[in-house]
Design a protein around this motif. Structure first.
Motif, PDB file in Angstrom:
ATOM      1  N   SER A   2     -25.769  30.746  44.650  1.00 58.47           N
ATOM      2  CA  SER A   2     -24.710  30.002  45.310  1.00 58.47           C
ATOM      3  C   SER A   2     -24.090  30.827  46.428  1.00 58.47           C
ATOM      4  CB  SER A   2     -23.626  29.620  44.291  1.00 58.47           C
ATOM      5  OG  SER A   2     -24.172  28.865  43.232  1.00 58.47           O
ATOM      6  N   ALA A   3     -23.254  30.173  47.228  1.00 61.52           N
ATOM      7  CA  ALA A   3     -22.585  30.857  48.324  1.00 61.52           C
ATOM      8  C   ALA A   3     -21.701  31.970  47.791  1.00 61.52           C
ATOM      9  CB  ALA A   3     -21.761  29.853  49.118  1.00 61.52           C
ATOM     10  N   ALA A   4     -21.531  33.010  48.624  1.00 64.14           N
ATOM     11  CA  ALA A   4     -20.687  34.134  48.231  1.00 64.14           C
ATOM     12  C   ALA A   4     -19.242  33.690  48.065  1.00 64.14           C
ATOM     13  CB  ALA A   4     -20.782  35.235  49.289  1.00 64.14           C
ATOM     14  N   THR A   5     -18.483  34.528  47.386  1.00 66.20           N
ATOM     15  CA  THR A   5     -17.108  34.187  47.049  1.00 66.20           C
ATOM     16  C   THR A   5     -16.146  35.225  47.609  1.00 66.20           C
ATOM     17  OG1 THR A   5     -15.757  33.465  45.185  1.00 66.20           O
ATOM     18  CG2 THR A   5     -17.020  35.465  44.877  1.00 66.20           C
ATOM     19  N   ALA A  31     -16.221  36.813  51.614  1.00 64.65           N
ATOM     20  CA  ALA A  31     -17.516  36.289  51.188  1.00 64.65           C
ATOM     21  C   ALA A  31     -18.654  36.980  51.939  1.00 64.65           C
ATOM     22  CB  ALA A  31     -17.560  34.785  51.425  1.00 64.65           C
ATOM     23  N   GLY A  32     -19.589  37.538  51.177  1.00 66.81           N
ATOM     24  CA  GLY A  32     -20.767  38.161  51.756  1.00 66.81           C
ATOM     25  C   GLY A  32     -20.613  39.622  52.106  1.00 66.81           C
ATOM     26  N   ASP A  66     -11.909  33.474  44.836  1.00 66.93           N
ATOM     27  CA  ASP A  66     -11.719  32.211  45.558  1.00 66.93           C
ATOM     28  C   ASP A  66     -10.363  31.581  45.229  1.00 66.93           C
ATOM     29  OD1 ASP A  66     -13.969  32.225  47.120  1.00 66.93           O
ATOM     30  OD2 ASP A  66     -15.181  31.054  45.722  1.00 66.93           O
ATOM     31  N   THR A 162     -21.990  34.909  42.358  1.00 67.15           N
ATOM     32  CA  THR A 162     -21.472  34.907  43.720  1.00 67.15           C
ATOM     33  C   THR A 162     -20.663  36.165  43.998  1.00 67.15           C
ATOM     34  OG1 THR A 162     -19.540  33.619  43.028  1.00 67.15           O
ATOM     35  CG2 THR A 162     -21.436  32.394  43.856  1.00 67.15           C
ATOM     36  N   PRO A 189     -27.069  37.087  49.101  1.00 66.61           N
ATOM     37  CA  PRO A 189     -26.101  36.087  49.553  1.00 66.61           C
ATOM     38  C   PRO A 189     -24.918  36.036  48.586  1.00 66.61           C
ATOM     39  CG  PRO A 189     -27.876  34.999  48.397  1.00 66.61           C
ATOM     40  CD  PRO A 189     -28.225  36.466  48.423  1.00 66.61           C
TER      41      PRO A 189
END
Length: 271
Positions: A2-5, A31-32, A66, A162, A189
């Motif tokens: 999933s997308a980074a947090t 994120a990332g 998040d 994430t 990611p």
């Protein structure tokens, strides 16, 4: 994956009985990003990481992922979001390596469900990424320290978090595998928060550094701004030079054994 947090540590203080481990520490990891914690032994790096992956409860302050306090996150959701690789794990699993890495898939599976074809592919990919696919059928408890470390990192990667939190992930690894593992983390990611002792590795692989000394953040920012000769003297009590590596462009720390070192009892830490 999933997308980074986003990670936010806000004024965290940790204690163990009457002893203060960390005081009023704040940091962020967007994120990332790969964010490194550096500092001498006993400076509070491991304790702070334990608060992030919810093993230690702060007496003050909050850790948010998040925007959500990790203390309020359901365990299953937390396990799908945050994976941790701890320092010098005492785990001595009487299992095959593949079975150990498969533990990382548990948060994504139904109760009592077996591994799917997707799980098997994720496990193989995680093992391959740390050069451990050839160990898949070996017994974990018969591996060397470095091999075990790579397998435990693979387990965390198989979790597909994430946010990945690692305490000295290069422990026990030879130079090649140190570079391989940190390169994998750099390409993920995901957001990565890790503690490192090697300042040159931290300078090359991390976007930002936070320097801890006696439980407090005494410097933070991009490695080129944080790593200075003054900081080496004030925080580590060693003499050293910081230059720019001609090929990588990253800060390069060279220690100068035998030269004057500060007296920690006299000089105040760099801030």
């Amino acid at each position: 994956m999933s997308a980074a947090t986003d990670l936010s540590v806000e004024g965290v203080t940790l204690t163990a009985g009457a002893r203060r481990l960390v005081r009023d520490v704040s940091l962020t990891a967007s994120a990332g990003q790969v964010v490194g914690l550096v500092g001498p032994n006993g400076s509070g790096k491991s304790s702070l990481l334990r608060a992030v992956y919810r093993v230690l409860r702060p007496v003050a302050g909050t850790v948010r992922v998040d925007g959500t306090d990790v203390r309020s996150m359901p365990a299953r959701h937390l396990a799908r979001t945050v994976a941790a690789v701890v320092q010098d794990s005492a785990a001595d699993f009487d299992l095959a390596v593949r079975e150990v890495v498969a533990m990382g898939r548990t948060p994504h599976q139904r109760l009592l469900a077996g591994d799917t074809a997707e799980d098997a592919a994720v496990i193989d990919d995680a093992l391959a990424s740390v050069d451990a696919l050839h160990l898949a059928d070996r017994r974990f408890d018969r591996l060397s320290g470095g091999e075990r470390q790579r397998v435990l990192i693979a387990r965390a990667l198989a979790q597909r978090p994430t946010l990945l939190v690692l305490d000295e992930p290069t422990n026990h690894l030879d130079i090649r595998h140190q570079l391989d593992v940190l390169g994998v983390l750099r390409r993920l990611p995901a957001t990565v928060l890790l503690a490192l002792h090697d300042l040159n590795l931290a300078a090359y692989y991390c976007d930002r550094l936070h320097v801890l000394c006696e439980g407090e953040v005494v410097a933070f920012g991009p490695p080129a701004e944080v790593l200075t000769s003054r900081l080496l003297a004030d925080v580590y009590a060693v003499a050293g030079e910081v230059t720019v590596h001609p090929r990588t462009g990253a800060p390069q720390v060279t220690f100068l054994p035998g030269e004057h070192r500060r007296d920690p009892a006299v000089d105040a830490p760099h801030r």
